[in-house]
Motif scaffolding. Structure first.
Motif, PDB file in Angstrom:
ATOM      1  N   SER A   1     -42.021 -10.192  15.005  1.00 19.70           N
ATOM      2  CA  SER A   1     -43.279 -11.062  14.669  1.00 19.70           C
ATOM      3  C   SER A   1     -43.889 -10.388  15.369  1.00 19.70           C
ATOM      4  O   SER A   1     -45.237 -10.384  15.147  1.00 19.70           O
ATOM      5  N   ASP A   2     -43.964  -9.728  16.469  1.00 24.93           N
ATOM      6  CA  ASP A   2     -45.312  -8.876  17.482  1.00 24.93           C
ATOM      7  C   ASP A   2     -46.023  -7.949  16.549  1.00 24.93           C
ATOM      8  O   ASP A   2     -47.203  -7.698  16.562  1.00 24.93           O
ATOM      9  N   ASP A   3     -45.124  -7.356  16.586  1.00 26.75           N
ATOM     10  CA  ASP A   3     -45.552  -5.996  15.460  1.00 26.75           C
ATOM     11  C   ASP A   3     -45.756  -6.547  14.321  1.00 26.75           C
ATOM     12  O   ASP A   3     -47.179  -5.847  13.930  1.00 26.75           O
ATOM     13  N   ARG A   4     -45.261  -6.925  13.723  1.00 25.71           N
ATOM     14  CA  ARG A   4     -45.924  -7.839  12.121  1.00 25.71           C
ATOM     15  C   ARG A   4     -47.572  -8.350  12.657  1.00 25.71           C
ATOM     16  O   ARG A   4     -48.885  -7.862  11.665  1.00 25.71           O
ATOM     17  N   LEU A   5     -47.513  -9.382  13.794  1.00 26.59           N
ATOM     18  CA  LEU A   5     -48.906  -9.159  13.811  1.00 26.59           C
ATOM     19  C   LEU A   5     -49.820  -8.588  14.268  1.00 26.59           C
ATOM     20  O   LEU A   5     -51.121  -8.361  14.239  1.00 26.59           O
ATOM     21  N   GLU A   6     -49.690  -7.104  15.017  1.00 25.74           N
ATOM     22  CA  GLU A   6     -50.460  -6.345  15.794  1.00 25.74           C
ATOM     23  C   GLU A   6     -50.395  -5.733  14.306  1.00 25.74           C
ATOM     24  O   GLU A   6     -51.690  -5.531  14.411  1.00 25.74           O
ATOM     25  N   GLN A   7     -49.509  -5.166  13.334  1.00 27.83           N
ATOM     26  CA  GLN A   7     -50.215  -4.712  12.498  1.00 27.83           C
ATOM     27  C   GLN A   7     -51.126  -5.363  11.143  1.00 27.83           C
ATOM     28  O   GLN A   7     -52.322  -4.631  10.891  1.00 27.83           O
ATOM     29  N   ALA A   8     -50.786  -7.043  11.867  1.00 26.62           N
ATOM     30  CA  ALA A   8     -51.903  -7.330  10.488  1.00 26.62           C
ATOM     31  C   ALA A   8     -53.066  -7.565  11.126  1.00 26.62           C
ATOM     32  O   ALA A   8     -53.981  -7.697  10.931  1.00 26.62           O
ATOM     33  N   THR A   9     -53.336  -7.770  12.347  1.00 34.10           N
ATOM     34  CA  THR A   9     -54.660  -7.494  13.419  1.00 34.10           C
ATOM     35  C   THR A   9     -55.236  -5.998  13.227  1.00 34.10           C
ATOM     36  O   THR A   9     -56.585  -5.670  12.856  1.00 34.10           O
ATOM     37  N   HIS A  10     -54.818  -5.405  13.105  1.00 30.62           N
ATOM     38  CA  HIS A  10     -55.266  -3.964  12.585  1.00 30.62           C
ATOM     39  C   HIS A  10     -55.568  -3.808  11.596  1.00 30.62           C
ATOM     40  O   HIS A  10     -57.217  -3.489  11.059  1.00 30.62           O
ATOM     41  N   TRP A  11     -54.811  -4.328  10.119  1.00 29.67           N
ATOM     42  CA  TRP A  11     -55.948  -4.610   9.480  1.00 29.67           C
ATOM     43  C   TRP A  11     -57.129  -5.317   8.712  1.00 29.67           C
ATOM     44  O   TRP A  11     -57.552  -5.143   7.797  1.00 29.67           O
ATOM     45  N   PHE A  12     -56.819  -6.897   9.737  1.00 28.41           N
ATOM     46  CA  PHE A  12     -57.852  -7.082   9.911  1.00 28.41           C
ATOM     47  C   PHE A  12     -59.150  -6.433  10.433  1.00 28.41           C
ATOM     48  O   PHE A  12     -60.743  -6.855   9.724  1.00 28.41           O
ATOM     49  N   LEU A  13     -59.482  -6.108  10.949  1.00 24.91           N
ATOM     50  CA  LEU A  13     -59.481  -5.467  11.709  1.00 24.91           C
ATOM     51  C   LEU A  13     -60.492  -4.175  10.561  1.00 24.91           C
ATOM     52  O   LEU A  13     -61.784  -3.839  10.746  1.00 24.91           O
ATOM     53  N   ARG A  14     -59.591  -3.287   9.727  1.00 20.92           N
ATOM     54  CA  ARG A  14     -59.695  -2.192   9.504  1.00 20.92           C
ATOM     55  C   ARG A  14     -60.397  -2.336   8.469  1.00 20.92           C
ATOM     56  O   ARG A  14     -61.827  -1.718   7.916  1.00 20.92           O
ATOM     57  N   VAL A  15     -59.715  -3.320   7.401  1.00 18.92           N
ATOM     58  CA  VAL A  15     -60.471  -3.374   6.571  1.00 18.92           C
ATOM     59  C   VAL A  15     -62.183  -4.039   6.483  1.00 18.92           C
ATOM     60  O   VAL A  15     -62.800  -4.884   5.757  1.00 18.92           O
ATOM     61  N   GLY A  16     -62.045  -4.727   7.047  1.00 18.66           N
ATOM     62  CA  GLY A  16     -64.176  -5.735   7.349  1.00 18.66           C
ATOM     63  C   GLY A  16     -64.787  -4.835   8.660  1.00 18.66           C
ATOM     64  O   GLY A  16     -65.567  -5.540   8.456  1.00 18.66           O
ATOM     65  N   SER A  17     -64.109  -3.969   8.213  1.00 15.65           N
ATOM     66  CA  SER A  17     -65.262  -3.246   9.269  1.00 15.65           C
ATOM     67  C   SER A  17     -66.166  -2.202   8.284  1.00 15.65           C
ATOM     68  O   SER A  17     -65.761  -2.084   7.036  1.00 15.65           O
ATOM     69  N   GLU A  18     -67.244  -1.692   8.559  1.00 20.51           N
ATOM     70  CA  GLU A  18     -68.034  -1.819   7.800  1.00 20.51           C
ATOM     71  C   GLU A  18     -68.144  -0.100   6.657  1.00 20.51           C
ATOM     72  O   GLU A  18     -68.270  -0.372   6.117  1.00 20.51           O
ATOM     73  N   SER A  19     -66.998   0.551   7.271  1.00 23.24           N
ATOM     74  CA  SER A  19     -66.810   2.189   6.480  1.00 23.24           C
ATOM     75  C   SER A  19     -65.556   1.650   6.243  1.00 23.24           C
ATOM     76  O   SER A  19     -65.033   3.316   5.822  1.00 23.24           O
ATOM     77  N   ALA A  20     -65.098   0.768   6.130  1.00 23.44           N
ATOM     78  CA  ALA A  20     -63.799   0.253   5.427  1.00 23.44           C
ATOM     79  C   ALA A  20     -63.490   1.633   3.493  1.00 23.44           C
ATOM     80  O   ALA A  20     -65.200   0.868   2.793  1.00 23.44           O
ATOM     81  N   GLY A  21     -62.997   1.770   2.982  1.00 31.68           N
ATOM     82  CA  GLY A  21     -63.153   2.795   1.826  1.00 31.68           C
ATOM     83  C   GLY A  21     -62.250   2.288   0.281  1.00 31.68           C
ATOM     84  O   GLY A  21     -61.083   1.456   1.073  1.00 31.68           O
ATOM     85  N   VAL A  22     -61.875   2.827  -0.528  1.00 28.21           N
ATOM     86  CA  VAL A  22     -61.450   2.367  -1.532  1.00 28.21           C
ATOM     87  C   VAL A  22     -59.875   2.660  -1.096  1.00 28.21           C
ATOM     88  O   VAL A  22     -58.761   1.969  -1.484  1.00 28.21           O
ATOM     89  N   GLU A  23     -59.741   4.162  -0.542  1.00 30.61           N
ATOM     90  CA  GLU A  23     -58.038   3.828   0.448  1.00 30.61           C
ATOM     91  C   GLU A  23     -58.100   3.210   0.836  1.00 30.61           C
ATOM     92  O   GLU A  23     -56.216   2.889   0.919  1.00 30.61           O
ATOM     93  N   ASP A  24     -58.619   2.976   2.277  1.00 34.19           N
ATOM     94  CA  ASP A  24     -58.272   1.291   2.700  1.00 34.19           C
ATOM     95  C   ASP A  24     -57.775   0.184   2.734  1.00 34.19           C
ATOM     96  O   ASP A  24     -56.695  -0.856   2.907  1.00 34.19           O
TER      97      ASP A  24
END
Length: 349
Positions: free
Chosen positions: A14-37
């Motif tokens: 579950s720790d790995d899954r939360l790490e991934q979720a955290t990464h995705w939360f920050l990545r898609v919420g960034s101003e530079s997020a694109g269609v591929e993201d």
């Protein structure tokens, strides 16, 4: 296949899954997020219902800070985390590099969530943190205390003095000026008197460490390094040593009162613990393990035979396994799993 698709082994963690979720939360919420993201994020969410649940947990925790969003500590934490995400979104990572950076991002956001979610005002009482927990505590005079994991501070304000006692662990103090009431932090036999400043005080391995980021402090409780008699001559006062520190300096006071002054500290390293990083510069293995143990359920015990081994390096708070692996790889130290929650380090045969 997306390089973010997790393995069956990661599914069970579950720790790995939360790490991934955290990464995705920050990545898609960034101003530079694109269609591929967004496309990769959608594939990750749809690949397993547990992924969506983990993402919702991270989102809910982040949103829970909303009531305190105007606090400067939260603004800085959010800004730093999102800056990390923007930089990360512009990189092409290998799986290994992604895991390392993801862990660092997860640590940063967790420190922000745990610390700032418990941000509140106080004046009197005893305040503690548990394993891996940090707190930002605002005193009613405007001073701020940031408690590290497994730390305890006692606050005793009066009309004449602002007294705080660090009973264990580490804390950062951002002091509001009040010429009428001195700000004093007591740790063991040492007392730090602040003069409108920012500094860390830590109790570790029977020593007290003071690192000054800004301003000026006076440290008392130092054993004189001269032949000054313990009992003053008739008509004379006993000279009590006081060490004055200015910005960028530090001091280490041992149990017997002897002290070593560091004329120039690395401020970034001195404050890295607030963002989930641990820096060691020729630190004894015993004290390094004590710091690591503040964050991890996996506790590291050190045999006296290797207690003085000098450790240098940077580690992620909470990752005791990586710490043990590095120590046993680069030093003649053997790691023995005493139980599921204890690793014992001793000299190799």
């Amino acid at each position: 296949m997306s390089m973010f698709k997790h393995s069956a082994a990661a599914d069970s963690n579950s720790d790995d899954r939360l790490e991934q979720a955290t990464h995705w939360f920050l990545r898609v919420g960034s101003e530079s997020a694109g269609v591929e993201d967004l496309s990769e994020f959608k594939r990750w969410i749809e690949s397993d219902p547990k992924n969506e649940l983990a993402y919702k947990q991270v989102s809910a925790a982040w949103a829970g800070i909303g009531a305190h969003a105007a606090a400067p500590e939260i603004i800085v934490a959010r800004r730093n985390a999102l800056d990390d995400a923007r930089r990360a979104a512009n990189r092409r990572w290998s799986i290994r590099a992604w895991r390392v950076r993801s862990l660092a991002l997860a640590a940063s956001i967790c420190v922000a969530l745990i610390g700032t979610a418990l941000y509140f005002y106080l004046q009197q009482g005893v305040y503690s943190t548990g394993l891996g927990e940090q707190r930002a505590l605002r005193l009613d005079d405007g001073s701020l205390i940031t408690l590290d994991a497994k730390s305890t501070v006692r606050v005793a304000y009066s009309d004449d003095v602002r007294l705080l006692v660090l009973e264990r662990g580490r804390a950062r103090f951002d002091v509001a000026r009040d010429p009428a009431r001195p700000f004093r932090v007591q740790a063991g036999n040492q007392t730090v008197v602040a003069h409108g400043t920012q500094f860390n005080v830590e109790r570790v391995a029977n020593t007290v460490l003071v690192t000054l980021m800004e301003g000026r402090v006076s440290v008392t409780g130092i054993t004189p390094q001269t032949d000054t008699p313990a009992v003053p001559a008739p008509g004379k006062k006993l000279s009590i040593p006081v060490v004055e520190l200015s910005s960028g300096q530090g001091i280490q006071v041992r149990a017997n009162g002897s002290a070593t002054v560091v004329r120039k500290i690395d401020v970034q390293q001195a404050t890295a613990w607030q963002s989930g990083r641990l820096f060691f510069n020729n630190e004894s293995l015993a004290s390094a393990a004590e710091r690591v143990n503040r964050y991890s359920k996996l506790q590291v015990e050190v045999d006296p035979s290797v207690a003085d081994v000098g450790v240098s390096g940077t580690f992620t708070a909470g990752d005791a396994s990586a710490f043990v692996e590095a120590i046993s790889t680069y030093f003649p130290v053997r790691a023995e799993h005493v139980s599921a929650s204890v690793i014992y380090l001793t000299a190799q045969d």
